[in-house]
Design a protein around this motif. Structure first.
Motif, PDB file in Angstrom:
ATOM      1  N   UNK A 138       0.845  -1.192   0.000  1.00 39.92           N
ATOM      2  CA  UNK A 138       0.000   0.000   0.000  1.00 39.92           C
ATOM      3  C   UNK A 138       0.885   1.248   0.000  1.00 39.92           C
ATOM      4  N   UNK A 139       0.589   2.161  -0.932  1.00 38.40           N
ATOM      5  CA  UNK A 139       1.295   3.441  -0.993  1.00 38.40           C
ATOM      6  C   UNK A 139       0.522   4.505  -0.229  1.00 38.40           C
ATOM      7  N   UNK A 140      -0.805   4.523  -0.446  1.00 37.78           N
ATOM      8  CA  UNK A 140      -1.655   5.498   0.238  1.00 37.78           C
ATOM      9  C   UNK A 140      -3.086   4.991   0.227  1.00 37.78           C
ATOM     10  N   UNK A 141      -3.934   5.598   1.058  1.00 38.93           N
ATOM     11  CA  UNK A 141      -5.347   5.220   1.092  1.00 38.93           C
ATOM     12  C   UNK A 141      -6.186   6.429   1.463  1.00 38.93           C
ATOM     13  N   UNK A 142      -7.398   6.465   0.927  1.00 38.33           N
ATOM     14  CA  UNK A 142      -8.340   7.537   1.238  1.00 38.33           C
ATOM     15  C   UNK A 142      -9.741   6.961   1.147  1.00 38.33           C
ATOM     16  N   UNK A 143     -10.346   6.669   2.300  1.00 36.60           N
ATOM     17  CA  UNK A 143     -11.672   6.054   2.297  1.00 36.60           C
ATOM     18  C   UNK A 143     -11.630   4.662   1.699  1.00 36.60           C
ATOM     19  N   UNK A 144     -12.435   4.465   0.650  1.00 41.24           N
ATOM     20  CA  UNK A 144     -12.484   3.149   0.002  1.00 41.24           C
ATOM     21  C   UNK A 144     -11.397   2.954  -1.045  1.00 41.24           C
ATOM     22  N   UNK A 145     -10.666   4.010  -1.401  1.00 42.86           N
ATOM     23  CA  UNK A 145      -9.659   3.926  -2.462  1.00 42.86           C
ATOM     24  C   UNK A 145      -8.282   3.648  -1.863  1.00 42.86           C
ATOM     25  N   UNK A 146      -7.655   2.576  -2.340  1.00 41.55           N
ATOM     26  CA  UNK A 146      -6.321   2.191  -1.883  1.00 41.55           C
ATOM     27  C   UNK A 146      -5.373   2.228  -3.075  1.00 41.55           C
ATOM     28  N   UNK A 147      -4.253   2.923  -2.935  1.00 39.64           N
ATOM     29  CA  UNK A 147      -3.255   3.012  -4.002  1.00 39.64           C
ATOM     30  C   UNK A 147      -2.117   2.048  -3.699  1.00 39.64           C
ATOM     31  N   UNK A 148      -1.778   1.230  -4.699  1.00 36.02           N
ATOM     32  CA  UNK A 148      -0.746   0.206  -4.539  1.00 36.02           C
ATOM     33  C   UNK A 148       0.530   0.603  -5.272  1.00 36.02           C
ATOM     34  N   UNK A 149       1.602  -0.157  -5.027  1.00 35.48           N
ATOM     35  CA  UNK A 149       2.884   0.156  -5.667  1.00 35.48           C
ATOM     36  C   UNK A 149       3.066  -0.549  -7.006  1.00 35.48           C
ATOM     37  N   UNK A 150       2.025  -1.229  -7.481  1.00 34.57           N
ATOM     38  CA  UNK A 150       2.085  -1.863  -8.799  1.00 34.57           C
ATOM     39  C   UNK A 150       0.714  -1.774  -9.460  1.00 34.57           C
ATOM     40  N   UNK A 151       0.729  -1.629 -10.782  1.00 33.83           N
ATOM     41  CA  UNK A 151      -0.507  -1.442 -11.515  1.00 33.83           C
ATOM     42  C   UNK A 151      -1.202  -2.753 -11.843  1.00 33.83           C
ATOM     43  N   UNK A 152      -2.422  -2.631 -12.325  1.00 32.37           N
ATOM     44  CA  UNK A 152      -3.209  -3.802 -12.716  1.00 32.37           C
ATOM     45  C   UNK A 152      -2.723  -4.327 -14.070  1.00 32.37           C
ATOM     46  N   UNK A 153      -2.910  -5.615 -14.336  1.00 29.66           N
ATOM     47  CA  UNK A 153      -2.442  -6.190 -15.611  1.00 29.66           C
ATOM     48  C   UNK A 153      -3.307  -5.788 -16.802  1.00 29.66           C
ATOM     49  N   UNK A 154      -4.514  -5.356 -16.563  1.00 28.15           N
ATOM     50  CA  UNK A 154      -5.410  -4.957 -17.634  1.00 28.15           C
ATOM     51  C   UNK A 154      -6.484  -4.038 -17.088  1.00 28.15           C
TER      52      UNK A 154
END
Length: 272
Positions: free
Chosen positions: A168-184
């Protein structure tokens, strides 16, 4: 047999509970005022735990009972109950001779925790026995969407490459930002996020949608999220036939009826 012997046997028995949570944590408790060792398991003294009458039926009625106890800072806390850590936990109940715990215990039944209520520093948990499964429908209802779960025995999509660890890089409410992107595009939509660190460790969150490195959860996690926490993100499926065919190439295993006429067919008339 005399009444004195009967009373002796009753007062010499202690009840034991073994509670196995879905995240692998196991708690063993007894209503005795001292710890009891039964087999290889140590049941910790919890005199505040009191069961209701255990209902064991010979027919098809489900076996049910309730257990009441005080919320404990070390074993069962209001925080964990509210977060859902104990939801659907497996409970095994035994009666043990406390003067000789080495004797074979008496199995009283087992089940899963259902509805839980908390009030005035205590909790009440409904325990549903195995026969409660008979209340479920025998056959599935038809549906335009797939009734299988992505990767299960009916779906048969291999999940080995569709689970990824991230931080986890950051979070705000229901949104969580990760250190790697989605494959599609929206690969994690309708998927799951499992917490492997931090205060939410052992819990699981449903993912509504994903975009790049951000995932939107269905609900805000119960506890605070710290940066750097390890999570596992699992791809999801919107259960549509088009997605099954185009994205997974798995239309042969689609478990739905997308082309079955609906109830509106009965209201149609010529020329409509």
């Amino acid at each position: 047999m005399s009444a004195g012997i009967d009373a002796d046997r009753v007062t010499a028995l202690s009840l034991c509970w073994r509670i196995e949570r879905r995240d692998g944590v196991t708690v063993a408790l007894t209503d005795h005022d001292q710890d009891l060792v039964v087999g290889e398991t140590t049941y910790r003294a919890a005199p505040g735990m009191t069961p209701s009458a255990i209902v064991r039926a010979e027919g098809v009625q489900p076996d049910t009972m309730e257990a009441k106890g005080a919320l404990d800072a070390a074993a069962i806390t209001a925080r964990d109950l509210g977060a859902g850590r104990w939801d659907a936990a497996r409970v095994v109940m035994l009666a043990v001779r406390r003067d000789d715990p080495a004797l074979p215990p008496i199995a009283l039944g087992e089940g899963r925790i259902g509805e839980v209520e908390m009030h005035d520093g205590s909790f009440t948990a409904e325990l549903r026995g195995a026969a409660a499964a008979l209340e479920r429908p025998v056959t599935e209802a038809t549906s335009p969407s797939c009734r299988a779960q992505l990767g299960d025995a009916r779906c048969r999509v291999a999940m080995a490459g569709r689970r990824r660890f991230a931080s986890v890089v950051a979070s705000a409410g229901e949104v969580v930002t990760l250190d790697r992107g989605e494959p599609g595009a929206n690969a994690y939509g309708d998927g799951r996020l499992r917490w492997f660190g931090g205060e939410n460790s052992g819990l699981e969150s449903a993912i509504v949608a994903s975009a790049g490195t951000a995932v939107t959860l269905r609900h805000t996690p119960p506890f605070a999220i710290a940066a750097g926490v390890l999570v596992e993100v699992v791809e999801g499926c919107d259960k549509r036939i088009a997605t099954c065919a185009d994205r997974f190439g798995n239309a042969a295993n689609f478990r739905g009826e997308p082309y079955l006429p609906g109830m509106d067919l009965l209201t149609r008339y010529p020329g409509a």
